[in-house]
Design an enzyme around this catalytic site. Structure first.
Site, PDB file in Angstrom:
ATOM      1  N   GLU A  58       0.836  -1.197   0.000  1.00 28.57           N
ATOM      2  CA  GLU A  58       0.000   0.000   0.000  1.00 28.57           C
ATOM      3  C   GLU A  58       0.874   1.251   0.000  1.00 28.57           C
ATOM      4  O   GLU A  58       0.628   2.204  -0.756  1.00 28.57           O
ATOM      5  CB  GLU A  58      -0.931   0.022   1.203  1.00 28.57           C
ATOM      6  N   TYR A 144      -4.359   9.532  -1.534  1.00 28.60           N
ATOM      7  CA  TYR A 144      -3.015   9.784  -1.012  1.00 28.60           C
ATOM      8  C   TYR A 144      -1.922   9.914  -2.077  1.00 28.60           C
ATOM      9  O   TYR A 144      -1.134  10.854  -2.052  1.00 28.60           O
ATOM     10  CB  TYR A 144      -2.635   8.676  -0.027  1.00 28.60           C
TER      11      TYR A 144
END
Length: 314
Positions: A58, A144
């Protein structure tokens, strides 16, 4: 990680009941901080197994500036699937069984859970194989990766906040501007999930790099162990590139909560005795944080208690 267990106890003892966006309900406190010395070991929870591979892939996804689920699915990482799936089933293109409130219904209705899993598998396969579908329903918007690596300023310019931090550490380690911000009010409508860990800042002292990260909203049982490990890994990677040691990791949470369907799991975890923390080894040949891949990371001595399953609130 005794501090994390103390936080769990604190929320259970002092938290107030609150409703939430997902309809699940939480026990919540407002404002909490933990400080962890990264010299004492890599802060990966030991009172339940936390899959480090998912944490790492991630973070690599963020660092690539990617916002599409295809990379994560290629890495067999499914921690963001539900948000992309929600985008699809709420669209006019979706023609399958009604998936309204699939997060809650899948917990309460075994027959519906099977339908949900079938549709989710179809979604995953289409993101992997169909470029048009992946572009339309696999992209989570300006989350993000976009904000970290391609922040769009009011001046119309695009800024790489991670590269700026690295360059600034190298030329001016005493800078008070070693900061990355993922919260942009103008972008909220384009994000499938607005940033929970919305900002972080670095601090250099005595040859060591410390990091403080802030969270507006924090799922203590499922999310926080991932967040702690992810920012610890980020600190290690930036320290490695800047020829520094690691210092402290500081967590500051605002709405810190335990979901009502996680209370039993938290209580089970609190009955377990913490074990020794593992250590992290990075590939010494790694030169740039932007080149990191899963094979560049080695976690040594991780011996946790067994995993504890819980449903994610979507």
């Amino acid at each position: 990680m005794k501090q994390y267990l103390e936080l769990c106890n604190y929320v259970l003892e002092h938290g107030v009941r609150k409703e939430d966006r997902t309809g699940t309900g939480t026990i919540s406190v407002f404002g909490y901080q933990m400080r962890m010395n990264l010299q004492d070991g890599f802060p990966l929870l030991t009172t339940k197994r936390v899959p480090f591979r998912l944490v790492a892939t991630e973070l690599i996804w963020f660092l690539k500036g990617d916002t599409n689920l295809r990379y994560l699915l290629e890495q067999n990482n499914h921690i963001w699937d539900e948000w992309g799936f929600q985008k699809w089933v709420e669209s006019k293109e979706y023609t399958g069984p009604d998936m309204t409130n699939f997060g809650l219904r899948s917990q309460e209705d075994p027959e519906f859970e099977q339908l949900y899993k079938q549709q989710l598998a179809i979604y995953q396969q289409r993101v992997l194989e169909d470029d048009r579908f992946a572009e339309q329903f696999g992209d989570l918007g300006n989350v993000y990766g976009k904000q970290w690596r391609s922040w769009e300023g009011a001046d119309g310019q695009v800024y790489d906040q991670i590269q700026y931090i690295i360059d600034e550490i190298k030329r001016n380690p005493d800078s008070r501007r070693l900061l990355c911000n993922a919260w942009s009010a103008s972008e909220l409508k384009n994000q499938q999930l607005p940033p929970c860990h919305y900002a972080f800042q670095f601090y250099v002292h005595d040859g060591k790099l410390s990091c403080m990260f802030q969270m507006r909203s924090n799922d203590v049982f499922l999310g926080l162990p991932f967040n702690i490990a992810s920012y610890a890994l980020l600190t290690h990677l930036i320290a490695h590139e800047c020829n520094l040691e690691v210092g402290e990791l500081i967590y500051t949470g605002a709405d810190v909560h335990i979901y009502s369907n996680h209370i039993e799991q938290v209580q089970t975890m609190l009955e377990r005795e913490p074990r020794a923390l593992p250590t992290l080894k990075l590939n010494p040949e790694l030169k740039s944080i932007f080149d990191v891949e899963w094979d560049d990371l080695e976690l040594i001595g991780y011996d946790p208690h067994p995993p504890i399953k819980a449903h994610v609130a979507v």
